[in-house]
Write an enzyme that holds these catalytic residues in place. Structure first.
Site, short mmCIF file in Angstrom:
data_model
loop_
_atom_site.label_atom_id
_atom_site.label_comp_id
_atom_site.label_asym_id
_atom_site.label_seq_id
_atom_site.Cartn_x
_atom_site.Cartn_y
_atom_site.Cartn_z
N ARG A 46 99.79 73.67 -15.80
CA ARG A 46 98.58 72.97 -15.40
C ARG A 46 97.39 73.93 -15.46
O ARG A 46 96.29 73.56 -15.87
CB ARG A 46 98.70 72.42 -13.97
CG ARG A 46 97.46 71.62 -13.53
CD ARG A 46 97.52 71.17 -12.07
NE ARG A 46 97.45 72.30 -11.16
CZ ARG A 46 98.41 72.67 -10.32
NH1 ARG A 46 99.55 71.98 -10.27
NH2 ARG A 46 98.25 73.71 -9.54
N TYR A 98 75.47 58.20 -22.10
CA TYR A 98 76.77 57.58 -22.33
C TYR A 98 77.17 56.77 -21.09
O TYR A 98 77.03 57.24 -19.96
CB TYR A 98 77.80 58.66 -22.64
CG TYR A 98 79.23 58.16 -22.58
CD1 TYR A 98 79.64 57.06 -23.33
CD2 TYR A 98 80.17 58.79 -21.76
CE1 TYR A 98 80.94 56.59 -23.26
CE2 TYR A 98 81.47 58.34 -21.69
CZ TYR A 98 81.86 57.23 -22.43
OH TYR A 98 83.14 56.76 -22.36
N ASP A 170 75.32 67.99 -22.79
CA ASP A 170 76.38 67.25 -23.49
C ASP A 170 76.04 67.31 -24.98
O ASP A 170 75.11 66.64 -25.44
CB ASP A 170 76.43 65.82 -22.97
CG ASP A 170 77.50 64.97 -23.67
OD1 ASP A 170 77.97 65.36 -24.75
OD2 ASP A 170 77.84 63.90 -23.13
N LYS A 195 85.75 63.58 -30.08
CA LYS A 195 84.85 63.14 -31.14
C LYS A 195 84.87 64.11 -32.32
O LYS A 195 85.90 64.31 -32.94
CB LYS A 195 83.45 62.94 -30.57
CG LYS A 195 83.41 62.17 -29.24
CD LYS A 195 84.07 60.81 -29.30
CE LYS A 195 83.76 59.90 -28.10
NZ LYS A 195 84.28 60.35 -26.80
#
Length: 379
Positions: A46, A98, A170, A195
């Site tokens: 993790r 977004y 971003d 993306k």
């Protein structure tokens, strides 16, 4: 190293055991320790995994940063940044955002006493009007999703330093190939790696890149404690995708330019958003801070109601009607009913996100086929 060389080599060394050129997929949850606390730098996947670490080092290199953190989604990365805040803090962000970012800001973190100011940041000086002693963070997209607003990163970077504010960009729509916000004054760069960086529509992932070591330690603690970290197989797939990022982005830009020019004069198109046009708002800023103008385009259909917009969106044969963007295949999206459905109608329309707006993610197919598809769908 130049960009293409970093994309292929950064963070990746031949495997010391076998000499394998590709970073192995370390498909393990835990690691052997010689004695309690005496390990080889890995304890539990993790928090740390060798495949993910190679990816994080490569991502950092692409953004000219010192540190990278990979998350299981772009929203996981966004969530980690928001957890740096405390009740009563205020955030300045854009009014064209977004939908997922808007949702987490207003439906999750506003409930914990954090206040968000959604502003038109085309003129960065507006930030000064909304800054007070409770302001802690500036969060921007540029180009924005979906109206491609261009925000001057360097100008906001100067304001953030002057006001001692954390500044996050971003950078998903531009990718590290077209724009490097840390070089322009940002503290942290966020990517939906799903993306352009991944580039093949087969992975969901996010990332943060930064250079401040103390801030990195704080974010790493959140990353490990909250656990929104990706597995080794996804990390491997993104490492593989990155190796062609520079080639793909050139093709996205070339196709995007030709499609934008075709759509600009099309009789069915009332308005087009693409930062490469000289009449696009803040085009000069885009030219200054971006290497090229990308493959993201939005159009408003002339005189089309929602039913006609749906009909056209469903008429494509090569462009796929789907959420997401940045893959090698071309996609078309209806933001109002898809990616931006969580934003109230009045708010999204203020930013130009109207019912008859469609967003195109231009892929790397043959341009003649894409143009023919647009012609028949808009006929």
């Amino acid at each position: 190293m130049k960009f293409a060389t970093k994309a292929i080599h950064a963070g990746q060394e031949p495997d010391p055991t076998t000499g394998a050129i590709m970073t192995p997929i370390y498909q393990t949850s835990t690691y052997w320790q010689k004695s309690p606390g005496d390990n080889k730098g890995y304890e539990y996947s993790r928090g740390t995994n060798p495949t993910r670490k190679a990816l994080e080092d490569c991502l950092a290199a692409l953004e000219n940063a010192k540190f990278g953190l990979a998350f299981s989604s772009g929203m996981g990365a966004t969530d980690a940044v928001m957890k740096l805040l405390a009740p009563g803090d205020e955030v300045i962000t854009g009014n064209d955002l977004y939908g997922g970012s808007y949702r987490i800001f207003t439906k999750i973190y506003a409930n914990y006493g954090i206040k968000f100011h959604f502003l038109d940041l085309s003129n960065p000086e507006i930030i000064r009007e909304y800054t007070n002693d409770k302001t802690k963070l500036i969060w921007i997209e540029t180009p924005t999703n979906p109206t491609m607003q261009i925000v001057d990163i360097e100008a906001i970077g100067k304001i953030s330093k002057e006001k001692n504010l954390l500044f996050v960009v971003d950078n998903t729509f531009a990718s590290p190939y077209l724009q490097n916000p840390i070089d322009l004054g940002a503290d942290v760069v966020m990517h939906s790696v799903t993306k352009y960086i991944g580039g093949h529509s087969d992975v969901v992932m996010g990332a943060l890149m930064l250079s401040d070591e103390e801030l990195y330690k704080r974010l790493w603690f959140i990353y490990n404690a909250c656990g929104a970290t990706p597995g080794p197989m996804d990390s491997f797939l993104v490492l593989r995708g990155i190796k062609t990022l520079h080639l793909r982005m050139k093709a996205h830009c070339e196709n995007g330019k030709q499609i934008a020019e075709f759509l600009k004069t099309h009789p069915k198109v009332e308005k087009i958003y693409w930062p490469g046009f000289t009449d696009h708002p803040n085009h000069k800023v885009a030219k200054k801070q971006m290497k090229d103008f990308g493959g993201m385009i939005s159009i408003v259909l002339k005189g089309a109601d929602l039913q006609e917009t749906f009909r056209i969106a469903s008429s494509f044969k090569i462009f796929s009607l789907a959420e997401s963007l940045g893959g090698v295949e071309s996609l078309i999206n209806h933001p109002v009913s898809m990616t931006h459905g969580s934003i109230p109608k009045a708010e999204r329309e203020k930013a130009g996100v109207v019912d008859n707006l469609l967003r195109l993610s231009v892929g790397v197919e043959d341009i003649e086929d894409l143009l023919e598809d647009l012609k028949q769908a808009l006929a």
